[in-house]
Motif scaffolding. Structure first.
Motif, PDB file in Angstrom:
ATOM      1  N   ARG A  13       1.207  -1.401  -0.110  1.00  0.00           N
ATOM      2  CA  ARG A  13       0.513  -0.152  -0.499  1.00  0.00           C
ATOM      3  C   ARG A  13       1.136   1.552  -0.018  1.00  0.00           C
ATOM      4  O   ARG A  13       1.603   1.455   0.575  1.00  0.00           O
ATOM      5  N   LEU A  14      -0.083   1.897  -0.981  1.00  0.00           N
ATOM      6  CA  LEU A  14       1.370   3.414  -0.286  1.00  0.00           C
ATOM      7  C   LEU A  14       0.141   3.945   1.174  1.00  0.00           C
ATOM      8  O   LEU A  14      -0.784   3.972   1.592  1.00  0.00           O
ATOM      9  N   PRO A  15       1.146   5.193   1.274  1.00  0.00           N
ATOM     10  CA  PRO A  15       0.186   5.903   2.494  1.00  0.00           C
ATOM     11  C   PRO A  15      -0.905   6.287   2.499  1.00  0.00           C
ATOM     12  O   PRO A  15      -1.133   6.823   1.212  1.00  0.00           O
ATOM     13  N   VAL A  19      -1.533   8.857  -0.873  1.00  0.00           N
ATOM     14  CA  VAL A  19      -2.463   9.072  -1.762  1.00  0.00           C
ATOM     15  C   VAL A  19      -3.917  10.210  -1.682  1.00  0.00           C
ATOM     16  O   VAL A  19      -4.462  10.146  -3.038  1.00  0.00           O
ATOM     17  N   ALA A  20      -3.913  10.506  -0.677  1.00  0.00           N
ATOM     18  CA  ALA A  20      -5.104  11.608  -0.854  1.00  0.00           C
ATOM     19  C   ALA A  20      -4.274  13.090  -1.132  1.00  0.00           C
ATOM     20  O   ALA A  20      -5.217  14.058  -1.346  1.00  0.00           O
ATOM     21  N   ARG A  21      -2.690  12.904  -1.843  1.00  0.00           N
ATOM     22  CA  ARG A  21      -2.226  14.035  -1.925  1.00  0.00           C
ATOM     23  C   ARG A  21      -1.679  13.975  -3.809  1.00  0.00           C
ATOM     24  O   ARG A  21      -1.541  15.372  -4.475  1.00  0.00           O
ATOM     25  N   LYS A  59       8.995  13.846  -0.902  1.00  0.00           N
ATOM     26  CA  LYS A  59       8.953  12.567  -0.321  1.00  0.00           C
ATOM     27  C   LYS A  59       7.375  11.353  -1.131  1.00  0.00           C
ATOM     28  O   LYS A  59       7.442   9.991  -0.849  1.00  0.00           O
ATOM     29  N   ASP A  60       6.231  11.459  -1.001  1.00  0.00           N
ATOM     30  CA  ASP A  60       4.876  11.849  -1.688  1.00  0.00           C
ATOM     31  C   ASP A  60       6.031  11.096  -3.380  1.00  0.00           C
ATOM     32  O   ASP A  60       5.875   9.796  -3.469  1.00  0.00           O
TER      33      ASP A  60
END
Length: 271
Positions: A13-15, A19-21, A59-60
């Motif tokens: 999974r991505l953090p 995902v929200a950004r 970081k994303d």
């Protein structure tokens, strides 16, 4: 779309915060592409158009792979493709919208969905006066037909725009029909089984948060603050009247409670 694939965490999974950004980055990149930009010179430039700090943005993006070329920057088209693939937007998602009131009508006619990978495939309602109405080329079907509609259009995403009293029942029907992702516009908390994702859109809460900031600004503008020596001045610092400890005392004076309740209130309000 390209064959680029994201690099995810060991657990697959991505953090969640990343995902929200990602949709924020994608929206900004689409705007850049529409304006003819082929590259973004630096993470700072991309951060400026997204409103996200450059360190957080880097970081994303690091979760998706290694990007950026010294002296060139980021390739806009490549990032659009990779983020779109990461978000599952390399296909068109059919969506069922339940509740064809004013908000439902507005969402059904929103052209932005189609350009971002979503298609309103079905409209449903429980009101006999609404069932059968044609909205944006779709005939409104009765909510009792939800299982057939989901199977017919292979729907996995549902949108709830019904009054809060009916929202849980609609959510249960969506889940029973096989829908595993729900966007809820009703101002209530839905109870769903594990494995079902729910995103809530509550415009009233967003307005209340803005009200908080406006209230603070107004109070700061009219109330003098005190420096360490006790001198009053207006310098943009939070007025003493709005400090949590003083807000707590004012609240307890206005709503008298037992000592036990007051102790609880002190923890909640910030004593």
């Amino acid at each position: 779309m390209s064959d680029l694939q994201p690099t995810v965490r060991p657990d697959g999974r991505l953090p969640d915060a990343t995902v929200a950004r990602l949709p924020v980055y994608l929206r900004a990149l689409h705007t850049l592409a529409e304006n003819g930009a082929e590259t973004v010179s630096s993470s700072e430039e991309l951060a400026a158009v997204t409103g996200v700090g450059s360190a957080k943005l880097r970081k994303d993006l690091s979760h998706l792979g290694s990007f950026g070329t010294r002296g060139v920057g980021y390739d806009v088209r490549m990032l659009v493709e990779l983020i779109s693939t990461t978000l599952g937007l390399n296909r068109s998602w059919p969506v069922a919208l339940v509740g064809v009131g004013n908000l439902g009508h507005a969402l059904a006619g929103y052209a932005g969905f189609a350009s971002r990978g979503f298609r309103i495939a079905a409209l449903l309602d429980a009101d006999p006066a609404t069932v059968g109405e044609v909205v944006e080329g779709l005939a409104v079907r009765h909510v009792d037909e939800l299982p057939e509609v989901v199977a017919e259009h292979n729907i996995s995403i549902g949108v709830i725009t019904v009054p809060p009293a009916a929202a849980q029942q609609v959510a249960d029907r969506l889940v029973d029909a096989g829908v595993r992702s729900i966007l809820n516009f009703a101002p209530c908390v839905l109870q769903v089984p594990e494995g079902v994702e729910v995103r809530k859109v509550d415009l009233a809460i967003e307005l209340q948060i803005l009200s908080f900031h406006e209230h603070r600004r107004l109070e700061a503008a009219k109330a003098p603050t005190e420096n360490e020596n006790g001198d009053a001045k207006k310098n943009g610092v939070l007025p003493s009247s709005l400090k949590p400890s003083n807000l707590k005392r004012r609240a307890l004076r206005r709503f008298p409670a037992s000592r036990a309740d007051a102790d609880i209130n002190e923890e909640v309000i910030g004593g």
